[in-house]
Write a protein that holds these residues in place. Structure first.
Motif, mmCIF file in Angstrom:
data_model
loop_
_atom_site.group_PDB
_atom_site.id
_atom_site.type_symbol
_atom_site.label_atom_id
_atom_site.label_comp_id
_atom_site.label_asym_id
_atom_site.label_seq_id
_atom_site.Cartn_x
_atom_site.Cartn_y
_atom_site.Cartn_z
ATOM 1 N N VAL A 234 -111.399 122.251 -28.632
ATOM 2 C CA VAL A 234 -111.705 123.125 -27.498
ATOM 3 C C VAL A 234 -110.592 124.168 -27.460
ATOM 4 C CG1 VAL A 234 -111.726 123.285 -24.974
ATOM 5 C CG2 VAL A 234 -112.978 121.453 -26.114
ATOM 6 N N HIS B 191 -114.009 129.074 -22.732
ATOM 7 C CA HIS B 191 -113.584 128.298 -23.900
ATOM 8 C C HIS B 191 -114.684 128.206 -24.948
ATOM 9 C CE1 HIS B 191 -110.840 126.938 -20.739
ATOM 10 N NE2 HIS B 191 -110.005 126.631 -21.708
ATOM 11 N N TRP C 115 -115.970 125.470 -28.245
ATOM 12 C CA TRP C 115 -115.876 124.089 -28.722
ATOM 13 C C TRP C 115 -116.559 124.022 -30.088
ATOM 14 C CZ3 TRP C 115 -118.542 119.478 -25.677
ATOM 15 C CH2 TRP C 115 -118.306 118.279 -26.355
ATOM 16 N N SER D 243 -103.486 127.886 -26.891
ATOM 17 C CA SER D 243 -104.368 127.241 -25.914
ATOM 18 C C SER D 243 -105.503 126.507 -26.614
ATOM 19 C CB SER D 243 -104.921 128.294 -24.949
ATOM 20 O OG SER D 243 -103.878 129.006 -24.344
ATOM 21 N N ASN E 61 -109.250 128.100 -25.806
ATOM 22 C CA ASN E 61 -109.412 129.125 -24.784
ATOM 23 C C ASN E 61 -109.687 130.477 -25.440
ATOM 24 O OD1 ASN E 61 -109.445 130.330 -22.268
ATOM 25 N ND2 ASN E 61 -107.243 130.335 -21.998
ATOM 26 N N GLY F 197 -106.838 126.197 -20.444
ATOM 27 C CA GLY F 197 -107.316 127.473 -19.912
ATOM 28 C C GLY F 197 -108.148 127.228 -18.677
#
Length: 534
Positions: free
Chosen positions: A262, A255, A257, A333, A264, A251
């Motif tokens: 990780v 984002h 995490w 993503s 998007n 992405g």
């Protein structure tokens, strides 16, 4: 529940047509029919956002109630709005929308299912609905059959607030109500308010409720599954450097995490178009086709060909397109936890190394600082480089105190072997006007070397002022530029400039000092005109 009943439950009682989840082709057709936009030579839809061609940060509010009162970072970024004023304004907006044609688009935010939000976006124009379709995740037909929204966005650009009645600053506003899970937008057709409204929501929910770090960054992944994250303010090269044909795009902007991944937030990209060309940005240039929404661009006279160099209206020209318009984008993503994190800065003072390695404390400090520099000519009145700091590289969208995000980053950096690099895409050999911009091919070579682990095997020097670890060599890069002091004709002038920049870092950090832990505080610069071995 029938669709009309769903609208009635929101306080909207349509007196004109309403359109629910129209496909892209019909949204484009209706925009053209209403003469709200035109098709470009590549088939993209070009529209103007009117008076506002960018966000209006001073007119962004959060409702202050028992949920937000003691958790939101109130001040210049987050302006309080009362529940009573919100309820009254909400009723005025829904009454207004009841008298208009409206477009409803059901979308999702958050590629990882555990954190996914269902969002209903109700707009006045078909092209705003196209924006929502392009920028967010698009539910399947089956998901739409049983779709129930958790958050609601009402975007009414033609509704003008009355500050005397509504207690807004002026006629435009963006107001987030976390208790009622509503974003109210009026007086502005700039679609970035919709996008950043959702980002602000996730910037609150994920760190505050889920212990997930939300990030204003781009991310990509190599064939070996090696995820990299790129932070940087406008002009630092974030989009350019993360758009690597040899790596898949996760992405380009927002984002999360968590402990494993990780991921998007979005299903699309909102790319800047100023000076866009195939040579500079082939992926973005090729993505501007049918289905893409272009905002505030100008054309070559007498043609339907976009003149991306024309900034008569604004430099903030934008293209909104689904992520799959980028050839090497991955779906879903999501990538693994990052092995390398890059903080990008365009240092117009020529002080910072082109690449340097950070300790955990330095990473948290530079994350909170979010530094870059504006150069002469970018804005009226700027005659020499000026420092710009934006906490966590996204200060306007942080509902929580920046130290919350920095401490979450620090926790993650201690949990695994993760390299954090500071990349200067700005000047070397002197400040802007004297030195030269660091060549893009050198920056790409340094990032490639970091990703490939080649910088794990070289010696480092420590920058005495900023304490950064500078590699002594890097494949594809002249060694003498790796130590910025070596590129200046006058070493004493370099030391003086470095001290001056360090003082500005320290001055900026004062507002965070009392909230920060000792490790964050230790990551700041110290004035010392010598370089010593690490």
């Amino acid at each position: 529940m029938k669709k009309i009943e769903q609208l009635n439950a929101l306080g909207i009682y349509p007196t004109k047509e309403y359109f629910w989840n129209l496909p892209v082709s019909k949204l484009v057709a209706q925009t053209l029919q209403k003469k709200q936009g035109v098709l470009t030579s590549t088939g993209a839809l070009a529209c103007n956002t009117g008076e506002f061609t960018g966000r209006s940060p001073k007119d962004k509010y959060i409702v202050k109630d028992n949920i937000t009162e003691n958790s939101v970072w109130w001040g210049d970024v987050n302006h309080p709005f009362s529940s009573e004023d919100f309820d009254r304004l909400y009723k005025r907006v829904t009454t207004f929308l009841s008298q208009r044609e409206i477009y409803i688009k059901d979308v999702q935010a958050g590629s990882k299912k555990e954190y996914q939000l269902n969002v209903r976006v109700i707009t006045e124009t078909p092209w705003q609905s196209l924006f929502a379709n392009n920028l967010f995740l698009r539910p399947s037909e089956k998901e739409l059959e049983t779709f129930e929204h958790e958050w609601l966005i009402l975007a009414a650009p033609e509704f003008k607030a009355d500050p005397e009645i509504d207690n807004t600053r002026q006629q435009n506003f963006t107001i987030i109500n976390f208790k009622k899970k509503v974003i109210l937008i009026g007086g502005s057709a700039y679609t970035g308010e919709i996008k950043k409204g959702i980002f602000t929501i996730l910037n609150y929910i994920l760190p505050h409720d889920k212990n997930v770090l939300s990030m204003h960054c781009s991310a990509n992944i190599g064939e070996d599954g090696n995820t990299a994250v790129f932070f940087g303010l406008s002009g630092t090269g974030k989009t350019t450097l993360s758009a690597d044909p040899s790596r898949a795009l996760i992405g380009d902007d927002e984002h999360g995490w968590d402990s494993e991944n990780v991921f998007n937030f979005e299903g699309g990209c909102y790319a800047k178009c100023v000076n866009l060309s195939y040579e500079k940005e082939p992926q973005i240039f090729s993505a501007v086709r049918f289905g893409t929404l272009l905002e505030n661009v100008r054309f070559f006279e007498g043609s339907d060909i976009v003149d991306y160099d024309n900034v008569d209206l604004t430099e903030n020209t934008r293209a909104a397109y689904p992520t799959h318009f980028i050839d090497n984008a991955i779906t879903p993503s999501i990538g693994g936890a990052p092995k390398n994190i890059f903080f990008l800065t365009c240092d117009a003072f020529g002080v910072l190394p082109p690449i340097s390695k950070l300790t955990v404390g330095q990473a948290m400090y530079h994350f909170i600082s979010g530094y870059t520099a504006k150069v002469a000519g970018t804005e009226a009145g700027i005659t020499e480089p000026q420092t710009t700091f934006s906490a966590c590289f996204g200060e306007p969208f942080l509902p929580l105190h920046p130290t919350k995000y920095a401490e979450l980053l620090g926790q993650k950096l201690k949990g695994d072997t993760i390299n954090v690099w500071l990349i200067n895409t700005g000047w070397s050999g002197g400040a802007y006007g004297v030195g030269e911009r660091i060549k893009l091919r050198y920056t790409r070579a340094m990032i490639t070397a970091a990703l490939d682990g080649k910088l794990d095997k070289v010696d480092y020097l420590k920058h005495a002022v900023f304490g950064l670890q500078m590699p002594s060599e890097c494949e594809g890069v002249p060694s003498h530029i790796l130590n910025p002091k070596n590129t200046w004709d006058n070493a004493q002038k370099y030391d003086k400039t470095a001290d001056k920049l360090a003082a500005q870092f320290n001055e900026n950090f004062k507002i965070y000092h009392s909230f920060a832990n000792d490790e964050i505080r230790s990551g700041g610069p110290k004035t010392n005109p010598k370089l010593e071995k690490a």
